[in-house]
Design an enzyme around this catalytic site. Structure first.
Site, PDB file in Angstrom:
ATOM      1  CG  HIS A   1      54.733  37.661  -2.474  1.00 17.54           C
ATOM      2  ND1 HIS A   1      54.912  37.568  -1.250  1.00 17.54           N
ATOM      3  CD2 HIS A   1      53.199  37.610  -2.658  1.00 17.54           C
ATOM      4  CE1 HIS A   1      53.965  37.860  -0.594  1.00 17.54           C
ATOM      5  NE2 HIS A   1      52.905  37.767  -1.312  1.00 17.54           N
TER       6      HIS A   1
ATOM      7  CD  GLU B   1      50.080  40.908  -2.525  1.00 15.25           C
ATOM      8  OE1 GLU B   1      48.897  40.363  -2.162  1.00 15.25           O
ATOM      9  OE2 GLU B   1      51.154  40.246  -2.346  1.00 15.25           O
TER      10      GLU B   1
END
Ligand code: PGA
Length: 227
Positions: free
Chosen positions: A80, A146
Site C-alpha cells: 500500500h 491506486e
C-alpha cells in the site's frame, strides 16, 4: 465486482463492534490486525493490511502470512502506498512479502500507483516487475491501481484515464509474465462516484478506504454494484 474495504487504522473498538453488528455483506474487509478475530464468521471474507516478509521468529511487531492464514485470513494487501511512504517499503521487500503470502495460500492485493509529478508508466512498470518477480501463481494475485494523488483526496481520474491504465497494467503483465490479472481501482471511491466508476471497462472491483468504514455507505456501494 470485488469490493474490498481497507479499514486502515480508522476504527476504535466500539466502532468495530457497531460495524460488525450492523453490516453483513459479501465483501472483503481488511481491518486492523488486532480486530481480525471479531470480523471472522460473517458473510464477508477477511484480509490483512500487511504481512511480514519473514516466516516466524524474532520480529517484534510483525505478523506472518502463516499466522494470518491459520486465523482464517484469506487476503493480504501488500505494498500500500502509505506503507511504501511511511514505512519506506521497497519493491524488493514487497516482493518478499508477496512470495511469503502466496506460499501460505493467501490471495495478494498488490497496490501500485504513481504520484502526480511522476512518470506513471515508468513507476507502474517498476512496481509490477519488481513486485511480481518470481511469482508463479497469478491466480492469487489482484492488482489494485491506486494513484497516490487520489487517496483520501476526494479526487479520481476520469474513467478513460483509469481504463488506459488498466490496459497498460494488463499488457505489462502479459508481456513480462504471460499471465492475465484482475485489476481493481482505489482512491476516493465513495457511494456517489461508484456509479460512474463501475462503468470502467476491464475493471474487476474496488479497494475502498475511508468510505468503507461507514457501514451505511458501504451497504449503498454494495447495492449500487449489484445492478
Ligand atoms: P481512500 O483510500 O478510499 O480513503 O481514498 C483508498 C486506499 O488507500 O486504499
Amino acid at each position: 465486482m470485488l469490493i474490498i474495504g481497507n479499514l486502515k487504522m480508522y476504527m476504535t473498538y466500539e466502532q468495530v463492534l457497531n460495524f460488525i453488528n450492523n453490516f453483513d455483506e459479501e465483501v472483503i474487509l481488511c481491518p486492523s490486525a488486532i480486530y481480525i478475530p471479531y470480523f471472522l464468521n460473517h458473510k464477508y471474507q477477511i484480509g490483512i493490511q500487511d504481512i511480514s516478509m519473514y516466516d516466524l521468529g524474532s520480529h517484534t511487531g510483525e505478523i506472518s502470512a502463516k499466522q494470518a492464514k491459520e486465523l482464517g485470513v484469506k487476503y493480504s494487501i501488500v505494498g500500500h502506498s502509505e506503507r511504501r511512504k511511511y514505512n519506506k517499503e521497497t519493491d524488493e521487500e514487497i516482493n518478499q512479502k508477496i512470495l511469503k503470502g502466496l506460499e501460505n495460500n493467501l490471495k495478494i492485493i498488490l497496490c501500485i500507483g504513481e504520484n502526480k509529478d511522476e512518470n506513471k508508466h515508468a513507476v507502474l512498470k517498476k512496481q509490477i516487475l519488481l513486485g511480481l518477480n518470481n511469482v508463479e501463481n497469478f491466480e492469487n494475485i489482484l492488482i489494485a491501481y491506486e494513484p497516490i494523488w487520489c487517496i483520501g483526496t476526494g479526487v479520481t481520474p476520469t474513467n478513460e484515464e483509469i481504463e488506459t491504465t488498466i490496459d497498460f497494467i494488463q499488457t505489462t503483465i502479459k508481456d513480462n509474465f504471460a499471465k492475465n490479472v484482475k485489476v481493481l481501482y482505489g482512491g476516493s471511491v465513495d457511494k456517489d462516484n461508484v456509479q460512474k466508476l463501475k462503468k470502467i471497462k476491464n475493471l474487476s472491483g474496488f479497494l475502498i478506504g475511508k468510505a468503507s468504514t461507514d457501514y451505511m455507505q458501504l451497504k449503498t456501494i454494495v447495492t449500487s454494484l449489484k445492478d
